[in-house]
Design a protein around this motif. Structure first.
Motif, PDB file in Angstrom:
ATOM      1  N   PRO A 232      12.822  -0.190  -2.209  1.00 60.26           N
ATOM      2  CA  PRO A 232      13.102   1.104  -1.589  1.00 60.26           C
ATOM      3  C   PRO A 232      13.200   2.219  -2.629  1.00 60.26           C
ATOM      4  O   PRO A 232      13.509   1.974  -3.791  1.00 60.26           O
ATOM      5  CB  PRO A 232      14.439   0.885  -0.889  1.00 60.26           C
ATOM      6  CG  PRO A 232      15.056  -0.294  -1.542  1.00 60.26           C
ATOM      7  CD  PRO A 232      13.939  -1.122  -2.084  1.00 60.26           C
TER       8      PRO A 232
ATOM      9  N   HIS B 179      -0.753   3.879   4.820  1.00 58.37           N
ATOM     10  CA  HIS B 179       0.366   3.403   4.011  1.00 58.37           C
ATOM     11  C   HIS B 179       0.802   2.064   4.598  1.00 58.37           C
ATOM     12  O   HIS B 179       0.740   1.860   5.811  1.00 58.37           O
ATOM     13  CB  HIS B 179       1.537   4.390   4.065  1.00 58.37           C
ATOM     14  CG  HIS B 179       1.176   5.757   3.588  1.00 58.37           C
ATOM     15  ND1 HIS B 179       1.042   6.080   2.254  1.00 58.37           N
ATOM     16  CD2 HIS B 179       0.902   6.895   4.274  1.00 58.37           C
ATOM     17  CE1 HIS B 179       0.710   7.353   2.143  1.00 58.37           C
ATOM     18  NE2 HIS B 179       0.610   7.875   3.357  1.00 58.37           N
ATOM     19  N   SER B 180       1.259   1.153   3.760  1.00 57.97           N
ATOM     20  CA  SER B 180       1.675  -0.171   4.219  1.00 57.97           C
ATOM     21  C   SER B 180       3.009  -0.143   4.969  1.00 57.97           C
ATOM     22  O   SER B 180       3.317  -1.068   5.709  1.00 57.97           O
ATOM     23  CB  SER B 180       1.799  -1.135   3.037  1.00 57.97           C
ATOM     24  OG  SER B 180       0.533  -1.323   2.440  1.00 57.97           O
ATOM     25  N   HIS B 181       3.793   0.910   4.761  1.00 53.07           N
ATOM     26  CA  HIS B 181       5.111   1.023   5.378  1.00 53.07           C
ATOM     27  C   HIS B 181       5.267   2.415   5.984  1.00 53.07           C
ATOM     28  O   HIS B 181       4.619   3.366   5.545  1.00 53.07           O
ATOM     29  CB  HIS B 181       6.206   0.795   4.328  1.00 53.07           C
ATOM     30  CG  HIS B 181       6.002  -0.451   3.536  1.00 53.07           C
ATOM     31  ND1 HIS B 181       6.298  -1.701   4.023  1.00 53.07           N
ATOM     32  CD2 HIS B 181       5.487  -0.651   2.297  1.00 53.07           C
ATOM     33  CE1 HIS B 181       5.986  -2.612   3.123  1.00 53.07           C
ATOM     34  NE2 HIS B 181       5.483  -1.999   2.063  1.00 53.07           N
ATOM     35  N   ASN B 182       6.138   2.535   6.992  1.00 58.17           N
ATOM     36  CA  ASN B 182       6.432   3.859   7.544  1.00 58.17           C
ATOM     37  C   ASN B 182       6.774   4.820   6.414  1.00 58.17           C
ATOM     38  O   ASN B 182       7.371   4.402   5.412  1.00 58.17           O
ATOM     39  CB  ASN B 182       7.629   3.794   8.495  1.00 58.17           C
ATOM     40  CG  ASN B 182       7.296   3.141   9.813  1.00 58.17           C
ATOM     41  OD1 ASN B 182       6.254   2.489   9.956  1.00 58.17           O
ATOM     42  ND2 ASN B 182       8.173   3.302  10.769  1.00 58.17           N
TER      43      ASN B 182
ATOM     44  N   ALA C 293       3.396   2.870   9.740  1.00 62.04           N
ATOM     45  CA  ALA C 293       2.606   2.048   8.819  1.00 62.04           C
ATOM     46  C   ALA C 293       1.209   1.827   9.392  1.00 62.04           C
ATOM     47  O   ALA C 293       1.028   1.703  10.604  1.00 62.04           O
ATOM     48  CB  ALA C 293       3.296   0.706   8.600  1.00 62.04           C
ATOM     49  N   LYS C 294       0.235   1.819   8.505  1.00 61.13           N
ATOM     50  CA  LYS C 294      -1.161   1.489   8.813  1.00 61.13           C
ATOM     51  C   LYS C 294      -1.853   2.473   9.764  1.00 61.13           C
ATOM     52  O   LYS C 294      -2.866   2.155  10.361  1.00 61.13           O
ATOM     53  CB  LYS C 294      -1.271   0.061   9.351  1.00 61.13           C
ATOM     54  CG  LYS C 294      -0.776  -0.961   8.335  1.00 61.13           C
ATOM     55  CD  LYS C 294      -0.927  -2.365   8.829  1.00 61.13           C
ATOM     56  CE  LYS C 294      -0.469  -3.428   7.906  1.00 61.13           C
ATOM     57  NZ  LYS C 294       0.378  -3.205   6.806  1.00 61.13           N
TER      58      LYS C 294
ATOM     59  N   GLN D 254      11.278   5.416   1.583  1.00 63.33           N
ATOM     60  CA  GLN D 254      10.752   4.239   2.272  1.00 63.33           C
ATOM     61  C   GLN D 254      11.637   3.042   1.975  1.00 63.33           C
ATOM     62  O   GLN D 254      12.257   2.957   0.910  1.00 63.33           O
ATOM     63  CB  GLN D 254       9.317   3.940   1.827  1.00 63.33           C
ATOM     64  CG  GLN D 254       8.315   4.971   2.335  1.00 63.33           C
ATOM     65  CD  GLN D 254       6.901   4.662   1.898  1.00 63.33           C
ATOM     66  OE1 GLN D 254       6.568   4.877   0.750  1.00 63.33           O
ATOM     67  NE2 GLN D 254       6.093   4.151   2.815  1.00 63.33           N
ATOM     68  N   ALA D 255      11.651   2.095   2.903  1.00 60.89           N
ATOM     69  CA  ALA D 255      12.427   0.873   2.742  1.00 60.89           C
ATOM     70  C   ALA D 255      11.758  -0.083   1.753  1.00 60.89           C
ATOM     71  O   ALA D 255      12.377  -1.023   1.282  1.00 60.89           O
ATOM     72  CB  ALA D 255      12.616   0.183   4.087  1.00 60.89           C
ATOM     73  N   ASP D 256      10.488   0.170   1.464  1.00 59.82           N
ATOM     74  CA  ASP D 256       9.767  -0.618   0.468  1.00 59.82           C
ATOM     75  C   ASP D 256       8.861   0.329  -0.305  1.00 59.82           C
ATOM     76  O   ASP D 256       8.808   1.517  -0.002  1.00 59.82           O
ATOM     77  CB  ASP D 256       8.979  -1.747   1.132  1.00 59.82           C
ATOM     78  CG  ASP D 256       8.740  -2.923   0.198  1.00 59.82           C
ATOM     79  OD1 ASP D 256       8.835  -2.734  -1.040  1.00 59.82           O
ATOM     80  OD2 ASP D 256       8.451  -4.027   0.677  1.00 59.82           O
ATOM     81  N   HIS D 257       8.113  -0.156  -1.223  1.00 65.65           N
ATOM     82  CA  HIS D 257       7.327   0.638  -2.159  1.00 65.65           C
ATOM     83  C   HIS D 257       6.345   1.598  -1.475  1.00 65.65           C
ATOM     84  O   HIS D 257       5.912   1.367  -0.357  1.00 65.65           O
ATOM     85  CB  HIS D 257       6.561  -0.277  -3.111  1.00 65.65           C
ATOM     86  CG  HIS D 257       5.454  -1.027  -2.425  1.00 65.65           C
ATOM     87  ND1 HIS D 257       5.694  -2.139  -1.658  1.00 65.65           N
ATOM     88  CD2 HIS D 257       4.123  -0.803  -2.362  1.00 65.65           C
ATOM     89  CE1 HIS D 257       4.558  -2.580  -1.163  1.00 65.65           C
ATOM     90  NE2 HIS D 257       3.583  -1.787  -1.567  1.00 65.65           N
TER      91      HIS D 257
END
Length: 131
Positions: A46, A64-67, A98-99, A118-121
């Motif tokens: 994150p 993007h892979s994540h929101n 995402a996506k 973001q909660a991830d990268h």
């Protein structure tokens, strides 16, 4: 009795006055810069960061892979989704799923300052354009 500063320190205050932000240019982006406030936008996991887009800077068609929640603080940012352009002037918020394939960028005339988290990268994955 605790002082205000002692209370803040005991709460693990994270504090970044504008003058203390450390701006880094994203390589190969034509001038897009970021300043991390928690985590690392270019790392794993994150993060929370300010992002500065030069006026008139456009991104290619991508996902993007994540929101990607975003608050627009300055300028007018835009996103084009399914051929529909939506403009986000300062004070706006959006959360790209995402996506979701889209174009995005900063309108001409004034740089765009964003706050993203973001909660991830973070990633930007170019995709082929629809024909």
């Amino acid at each position: 009795m605790k002082t205000a500063s002692a209370i803040l320190l005991s709460l693990n205050l994270i504090s970044f006055p504008a003058a203390d932000l450390k701006w880094v240019e994203l390589p190969g982006t034509g001038g897009i810069k970021y300043a991390n406030v928690r985590g690392n936008l270019t790392g794993k996991g994150p993060y929370e960061a300010f992002v500065l887009f030069p006026a008139g800077k456009d991104n290619p068609f991508h996902v993007h892979s994540h929101n990607l929640p975003t608050v627009v603080l300055k300028g007018t940012f835009y996103a084009v989704i399914d051929g529909k352009r939506v403009e986000y002037p300062a004070g706006s918020f959006y959360d790209l799923p995402a996506k979701l394939p889209h174009f995005s960028g900063c309108n001409k005339g004034e740089d765009c300052l964003l706050f993203q988290y973001q909660a991830d990268h973070f990633d930007l994955v170019p995709v082929g354009q629809k024909k």
